[in-house]
Design an enzyme around this catalytic site. Structure first.
Site, PDB file in Angstrom:
ATOM      1  N   GLY A 284     -20.135  -6.348  -0.972  1.00 54.77           N
ATOM      2  CA  GLY A 284     -20.210  -6.160   0.367  1.00 54.77           C
ATOM      3  C   GLY A 284     -21.871  -5.715   0.600  1.00 54.77           C
ATOM      4  O   GLY A 284     -22.635  -6.117  -0.253  1.00 54.77           O
ATOM      5  N   ASN A 285     -22.001  -5.168   1.774  1.00 52.56           N
ATOM      6  CA  ASN A 285     -23.449  -4.874   2.158  1.00 52.56           C
ATOM      7  C   ASN A 285     -23.101  -3.826   3.159  1.00 52.56           C
ATOM      8  O   ASN A 285     -21.996  -3.453   3.711  1.00 52.56           O
ATOM      9  CB  ASN A 285     -24.255  -5.939   2.683  1.00 52.56           C
ATOM     10  CG  ASN A 285     -23.527  -6.594   3.812  1.00 52.56           C
ATOM     11  OD1 ASN A 285     -23.598  -6.004   4.976  1.00 52.56           O
ATOM     12  ND2 ASN A 285     -23.022  -7.958   3.830  1.00 52.56           N
ATOM     13  N   PHE A 286     -24.291  -3.180   3.430  1.00 48.41           N
ATOM     14  CA  PHE A 286     -24.316  -1.856   4.408  1.00 48.41           C
ATOM     15  C   PHE A 286     -24.262  -2.114   5.976  1.00 48.41           C
ATOM     16  O   PHE A 286     -24.257  -1.303   6.740  1.00 48.41           O
ATOM     17  CB  PHE A 286     -25.452  -0.963   4.252  1.00 48.41           C
ATOM     18  CG  PHE A 286     -25.476  -0.469   2.661  1.00 48.41           C
ATOM     19  CD1 PHE A 286     -24.316   0.433   2.437  1.00 48.41           C
ATOM     20  CD2 PHE A 286     -26.425  -0.588   1.919  1.00 48.41           C
ATOM     21  CE1 PHE A 286     -24.284   1.048   1.279  1.00 48.41           C
ATOM     22  CE2 PHE A 286     -26.377   0.039   0.608  1.00 48.41           C
ATOM     23  CZ  PHE A 286     -25.344   0.639   0.277  1.00 48.41           C
TER      24      PHE A 286
ATOM     25  N   ALA B  47     -23.698  -9.964   8.989  1.00 50.35           N
ATOM     26  CA  ALA B  47     -24.517  -9.952   7.532  1.00 50.35           C
ATOM     27  C   ALA B  47     -23.418 -10.377   6.536  1.00 50.35           C
ATOM     28  O   ALA B  47     -22.930  -9.854   5.872  1.00 50.35           O
ATOM     29  CB  ALA B  47     -24.754  -8.539   7.106  1.00 50.35           C
TER      30      ALA B  47
END
Ligand code: CTP
Ligand code: CA
Length: 228
Positions: free
Chosen positions: A33-35, A101
């Site tokens: 995943g990402n932030f 994102a």
């Protein structure tokens, strides 16, 4: 920001927003995943809704949410789920703003059972590319549809963003400047430059995500309904 004239928004105008990260499963308990928080996309959805435009918000895993009555939230997890939801909702959308994102890659296959760490000191994961939602919508849009993307860059930002504008056939790219203190992931303020397919560039001041969202929506509406 340039002077904003009032714009007449045609009735039955709808919008599509993507927001938040995507999670790509590795096994039943792990993901890539990402932030991304989803805050920017939710602020965009609310800014459009404030102008009376109904919004389909396709939202990846996020603790943020919105209660605006004109916003329908479609929760998704992976890039492929986000792609499918966008494909289904896009024909209705005069304006699409893709702020999610999206994970560029996903594990080739998600293991059915939890992966054991085993005795090796390293482990390899094979990743495959996810579909590019913005490029897809840019390729299939009709003359009445405006498609806006984001670009997150750390170097040669203008050049990279202009490349994305062209390659994805977008009408506008919102260039996110990570170089500015207080801009980007996890912060409540952003510094962005709007790059339009007609060649205009508008640098917005460092503002809250809410203010930036309002400015982006104003610019998109002006671009779409003020021209000619
Ligand atoms: N995007 C998308 N689907 C993807 C990847 C990106 O819709 N699979 C969209 C993002 O939502 C954003 C724009 O494309 O609006 C640009 O995303 P970004 O990550 O900056 O660009 P990429 O094309 O993925 O290129 P790179 O990450 O290599 O810079
Ligand atoms: Ca990317």
């Amino acid at each position: 920001a340039p002077e904003q004239q009032p714009v007449a928004i045609p009735p039955n105008t709808k919008a599509l927003i993507t927001a938040g990260p995507t999670y790509e499963a590795i096994d039943p308990v792990r993901f890539i995943g990402n932030f991304s928080t989803g805050k920017m996309g939710i602020a965009l959805a609310e800014a459009l809704a404030e102008r009376g435009i109904p919004v389909d918000l396709v939202l990846g895993p996020s603790k943020e949410s919105t209660q605006h009555p004109l916003i329908t939230t479609h929760k998704v997890v992976s890039a492929r789920e986000m792609y499918d939801a966008c494909e289904r909702l896009f024909p209705e959308a005069a304006i699409s703003i893709l702020s999610a994102a999206v994970a560029d890659f996903r594990p080739q296959e998600a293991a059915a059972e939890k992966i054991k760490k085993g005795s090796e000191d390293t482990m390899q994961l094979t990743l495959v590319k996810n579909p590019d939602i913005l490029a897809h919508l840019g390729a299939i849009k009709n003359a009445g549809q405006t498609v806006v993307g984001f670009a997150l860059e750390t170097n040669n930002e203008l050049e990279h963003a202009l490349k994305k504008l062209k390659a994805k056939n977008a009408d506008m790219i919102v260039l996110n400047s990570l170089q500015e203190a207080g801009a980007g992931f996890g912060h409540d303020t952003n510094k962005v430059t709007l790059l339009s397919a007609d060649g205009t560039q508008t640098a917005l001041p460092l503002q809250s995500k809410k203010e930036i969202a309002k400015s982006i929506v104003d610019c998109v509406l002006a671009l779409k309904y003020n021209n000619a």
